[in-house]
Structures are given as C-alpha cells and as structure tokens.
Motif scaffolding. Structure first.
Motif, PDB file in Angstrom:
ATOM      1  N   THR A 103      30.190  46.022  28.118  1.00 28.92           N
ATOM      2  CA  THR A 103      30.860  47.220  27.592  1.00 28.92           C
ATOM      3  C   THR A 103      31.328  48.168  28.692  1.00 28.92           C
ATOM      4  OG1 THR A 103      28.730  48.343  27.277  1.00 28.92           O
ATOM      5  CG2 THR A 103      29.653  47.173  25.377  1.00 28.92           C
ATOM      6  N   LYS A 104      30.649  48.189  29.826  1.00 27.79           N
ATOM      7  CA  LYS A 104      30.979  49.155  30.878  1.00 27.79           C
ATOM      8  C   LYS A 104      31.568  48.549  32.145  1.00 27.79           C
ATOM      9  CE  LYS A 104      27.778  52.551  29.198  1.00 27.79           C
ATOM     10  NZ  LYS A 104      26.735  53.487  29.457  1.00 27.79           N
ATOM     11  N   TRP A 105      31.536  47.214  32.265  1.00 22.77           N
ATOM     12  CA  TRP A 105      31.980  46.553  33.489  1.00 22.77           C
ATOM     13  C   TRP A 105      32.912  45.390  33.165  1.00 22.77           C
ATOM     14  CZ3 TRP A 105      30.255  48.374  38.251  1.00 22.77           C
ATOM     15  CH2 TRP A 105      29.215  49.311  38.201  1.00 22.77           C
ATOM     16  N   ASP A 106      33.836  45.112  34.063  1.00 24.65           N
ATOM     17  CA  ASP A 106      34.657  43.901  34.035  1.00 24.65           C
ATOM     18  C   ASP A 106      34.146  42.988  35.144  1.00 24.65           C
ATOM     19  OD1 ASP A 106      36.549  44.589  32.013  1.00 24.65           O
ATOM     20  OD2 ASP A 106      37.657  45.816  33.464  1.00 24.65           O
ATOM     21  N   HIS A 107      34.444  41.701  35.028  1.00 27.73           N
ATOM     22  CA  HIS A 107      34.055  40.766  36.084  1.00 27.73           C
ATOM     23  C   HIS A 107      35.136  39.713  36.275  1.00 27.73           C
ATOM     24  CE1 HIS A 107      32.329  39.129  32.323  1.00 27.73           C
ATOM     25  NE2 HIS A 107      32.632  37.940  32.826  1.00 27.73           N
ATOM     26  N   ARG A 108      35.065  39.024  37.432  1.00 28.01           N
ATOM     27  CA  ARG A 108      36.049  37.986  37.745  1.00 28.01           C
ATOM     28  C   ARG A 108      35.500  37.057  38.824  1.00 28.01           C
ATOM     29  NH1 ARG A 108      40.536  40.587  41.923  1.00 28.01           N
ATOM     30  NH2 ARG A 108      39.017  40.959  43.593  1.00 28.01           N
ATOM     31  N   ILE A 109      36.200  35.928  38.964  1.00 29.57           N
ATOM     32  CA  ILE A 109      36.080  35.046  40.128  1.00 29.57           C
ATOM     33  C   ILE A 109      37.478  35.035  40.722  1.00 29.57           C
ATOM     34  CG2 ILE A 109      35.658  32.706  40.974  1.00 29.57           C
ATOM     35  CD1 ILE A 109      33.098  33.975  39.952  1.00 29.57           C
ATOM     36  N   ALA A 110      37.633  35.633  41.894  1.00 25.43           N
ATOM     37  CA  ALA A 110      38.959  35.798  42.502  1.00 25.43           C
ATOM     38  C   ALA A 110      39.414  34.521  43.203  1.00 25.43           C
ATOM     39  CB  ALA A 110      38.933  36.948  43.509  1.00 25.43           C
ATOM     40  N   LYS A 111      40.720  34.406  43.370  1.00 20.86           N
ATOM     41  CA  LYS A 111      41.288  33.339  44.196  1.00 20.86           C
ATOM     42  C   LYS A 111      40.831  33.581  45.634  1.00 20.86           C
ATOM     43  CE  LYS A 111      45.532  32.625  41.530  1.00 20.86           C
ATOM     44  NZ  LYS A 111      45.116  31.403  40.879  1.00 20.86           N
ATOM     45  N   SER A 112      40.861  32.522  46.430  1.00 19.41           N
ATOM     46  CA  SER A 112      40.469  32.642  47.829  1.00 19.41           C
ATOM     47  C   SER A 112      41.502  31.967  48.714  1.00 19.41           C
ATOM     48  CB  SER A 112      39.104  31.991  48.057  1.00 19.41           C
ATOM     49  OG  SER A 112      38.792  31.993  49.426  1.00 19.41           O
ATOM     50  N   ALA A 113      41.829  32.602  49.828  1.00 20.95           N
ATOM     51  CA  ALA A 113      42.742  32.000  50.812  1.00 20.95           C
ATOM     52  C   ALA A 113      42.009  30.957  51.653  1.00 20.95           C
ATOM     53  CB  ALA A 113      43.329  33.085  51.702  1.00 20.95           C
ATOM     54  N   LYS A 114      40.678  31.034  51.681  1.00 17.27           N
ATOM     55  CA  LYS A 114      39.884  30.073  52.447  1.00 17.27           C
ATOM     56  C   LYS A 114      39.807  28.748  51.693  1.00 17.27           C
ATOM     57  CE  LYS A 114      36.724  33.581  54.225  1.00 17.27           C
ATOM     58  NZ  LYS A 114      35.322  34.029  54.198  1.00 17.27           N
ATOM     59  N   PRO A 115      39.773  27.637  52.421  1.00 19.31           N
ATOM     60  CA  PRO A 115      39.580  26.352  51.750  1.00 19.31           C
ATOM     61  C   PRO A 115      38.213  26.330  51.054  1.00 19.31           C
ATOM     62  CG  PRO A 115      40.177  26.040  54.059  1.00 19.31           C
ATOM     63  CD  PRO A 115      39.928  27.501  53.860  1.00 19.31           C
ATOM     64  N   MET A 116      38.194  25.858  49.828  1.00 18.69           N
ATOM     65  CA  MET A 116      36.948  25.831  49.060  1.00 18.69           C
ATOM     66  C   MET A 116      36.818  24.512  48.325  1.00 18.69           C
ATOM     67  SD  MET A 116      36.087  29.496  47.572  1.00 18.69           S
ATOM     68  CE  MET A 116      35.624  30.765  48.721  1.00 18.69           C
ATOM     69  N   GLY A 117      35.571  24.092  48.162  1.00 12.89           N
ATOM     70  CA  GLY A 117      35.276  22.889  47.401  1.00 12.89           C
ATOM     71  C   GLY A 117      35.157  23.195  45.921  1.00 12.89           C
ATOM     72  N   PRO A 118      34.841  22.179  45.129  1.00  9.70           N
ATOM     73  CA  PRO A 118      34.750  22.366  43.688  1.00  9.70           C
ATOM     74  C   PRO A 118      33.511  23.158  43.275  1.00  9.70           C
ATOM     75  CG  PRO A 118      34.174  20.121  44.267  1.00  9.70           C
ATOM     76  CD  PRO A 118      34.634  20.785  45.523  1.00  9.70           C
ATOM     77  N   ARG A 119      33.626  23.806  42.124  1.00 11.83           N
ATOM     78  CA  ARG A 119      32.536  24.577  41.533  1.00 11.83           C
ATOM     79  C   ARG A 119      32.609  24.407  40.028  1.00 11.83           C
ATOM     80  NH1 ARG A 119      32.481  29.967  39.200  1.00 11.83           N
ATOM     81  NH2 ARG A 119      30.398  30.828  39.299  1.00 11.83           N
ATOM     82  N   VAL A 120      31.470  24.192  39.396  1.00 16.90           N
ATOM     83  CA  VAL A 120      31.388  24.184  37.942  1.00 16.90           C
ATOM     84  C   VAL A 120      30.425  25.298  37.543  1.00 16.90           C
ATOM     85  CG1 VAL A 120      30.648  22.916  35.882  1.00 16.90           C
ATOM     86  CG2 VAL A 120      31.949  21.746  37.670  1.00 16.90           C
ATOM     87  N   ASN A 121      30.864  26.122  36.610  1.00 18.14           N
ATOM     88  CA  ASN A 121      30.065  27.230  36.111  1.00 18.14           C
ATOM     89  C   ASN A 121      29.850  27.043  34.616  1.00 18.14           C
ATOM     90  OD1 ASN A 121      30.377  30.281  34.813  1.00 18.14           O
ATOM     91  ND2 ASN A 121      28.926  30.102  36.471  1.00 18.14           N
ATOM     92  N   LEU A 122      28.628  27.257  34.165  1.00 21.72           N
ATOM     93  CA  LEU A 122      28.295  27.161  32.750  1.00 21.72           C
ATOM     94  C   LEU A 122      27.862  28.534  32.273  1.00 21.72           C
ATOM     95  CD1 LEU A 122      27.303  24.432  34.314  1.00 21.72           C
ATOM     96  CD2 LEU A 122      26.425  23.849  32.085  1.00 21.72           C
ATOM     97  N   THR A 123      28.458  29.023  31.201  1.00 18.68           N
ATOM     98  CA  THR A 123      28.024  30.297  30.618  1.00 18.68           C
ATOM     99  C   THR A 123      27.479  30.022  29.226  1.00 18.68           C
ATOM    100  OG1 THR A 123      30.309  30.811  29.951  1.00 18.68           O
ATOM    101  CG2 THR A 123      29.485  31.838  31.980  1.00 18.68           C
TER     102      THR A 123
END
Length: 169
Positions: free
Chosen positions: A142-162
């Motif tokens: 209710t009081k906060w927003d959240h995100r996962i931002a893009k990155s200019a750095k090379p990154m490997g895969p990630r899986v997130n479960l909510t």
C-alpha cells in the motif's frame, strides 16, 4: 532448481498495453496454483497450471518460514540483464488489504528496488541472492512500489517465485 525451472516450466510472454501500444513483457512467466474455488480472472490470469512436486516441496518450506499458507505461485524468468519488471505494487483486492507475498530467487543476483509511493526520492535496494527468501507484508504493497530494473552489465539467468494467497474475488 534454477536449471530445472528453466528447462521444465512452460514459460509464456504476455502482451501488455503501454502508452497505447501493445508490447511484450520483458520476462517470461508461468502461473501455478490450486485449481478449485478461485476466480483467477480477477487477477487477469487464467486457471493456473497444476502444482508440480518440486513446487509443492518448495511451497511447504516457504510456508513453514512465513507462517502462512499459499494457494498460488507466479514464476518469472529473467533471461539476462535486459529482462525486468517495472515499478508496481501487488495490491490486487483478491489478496486482501495487506497481502503476504513470499519471494524466492534462484540464479543471478539482482537488485530489488523499493520506493515510497508518496516520495520517490526515498528508495532502497535489497540484493536478492541465489536461494534468498524475501517476505513482503504489512504496508509494503500500500505504501511502496517495487521493481527489478534492467541492467547494462552482463547478467545470467534468474528465476523468481512469488508465492501468494488468493482469498476471493
């Protein structure tokens, strides 16, 4: 678990409307959960996929830590640093006024950014490590927003479960 989720999950990529244009979401997703008694259309989702043995085992572990039972899980697959999720809050009414969401991350470490809705200058970043569990509860949605931002750095895969508890429609 990361490679198993990547190779066995029936990933989809949604089309969303943004600024009067239809665009693909910059990540892949899959929705699992209890099939009976819920109107998932209220969440903009169809009937979920049935739980897998791997997801049920992880769900039991998360529930023991969180102290709450969950009836669904959204998986997001971030293939590289260009995959992301924009600022948002998970405040759908079908999860109640103060939902508890358990976020479990596998793979690439990514920054989980939060910012206060009333003052965007107040923001924080939490590093979500491989195997980490983040509980979102209280007034976070209710009081906060959240995100996962893009990155200019090379990154490997990630899986997130909510993991979520849908309480009605």
């Amino acid at each position: 678990m990361l490679s198993s989720f990547i190779s066995t999950t029936p990933w989809t990529q949604k089309i969303v409307k943004m600024y009067d244009k239809e665009v693909l979401t910059p990540r892949l997703s899959a929705w699992y959960g209890d099939p009976e008694g819920m109107d998932y259309n209220a969440l903009g989702k169809s009937t979920p996929l049935p739980w897998t043995a791997e997801l049920l085992k992880l769900k039991a572990s998360v529930e023991a830590t969180a102290g709450i039972s969950f009836n669904s899980v959204l998986l997001n697959y971030y293939r590289d640093g260009q995959d992301s999720v924009a600022w948002h809050s998970d405040n759908e009414t079908v999860m109640g006024s103060h939902p508890v969401i358990a976020s479990v991350s596998f793979g690439q470490v990514r920054g989980f950014d939060i910012r206060r809705k009333t003052d965007h200058a107040e923001k924080y970043t939490v590093r979500l490590e491989h195997g980490s569990l983040l509980l979102m509860k209280g007034d976070l949605q209710t009081k906060w927003d959240h995100r996962i931002a893009k990155s200019a750095k090379p990154m490997g895969p990630r899986v997130n479960l909510t993991f979520r508890k849908i309480i009605g429609a």
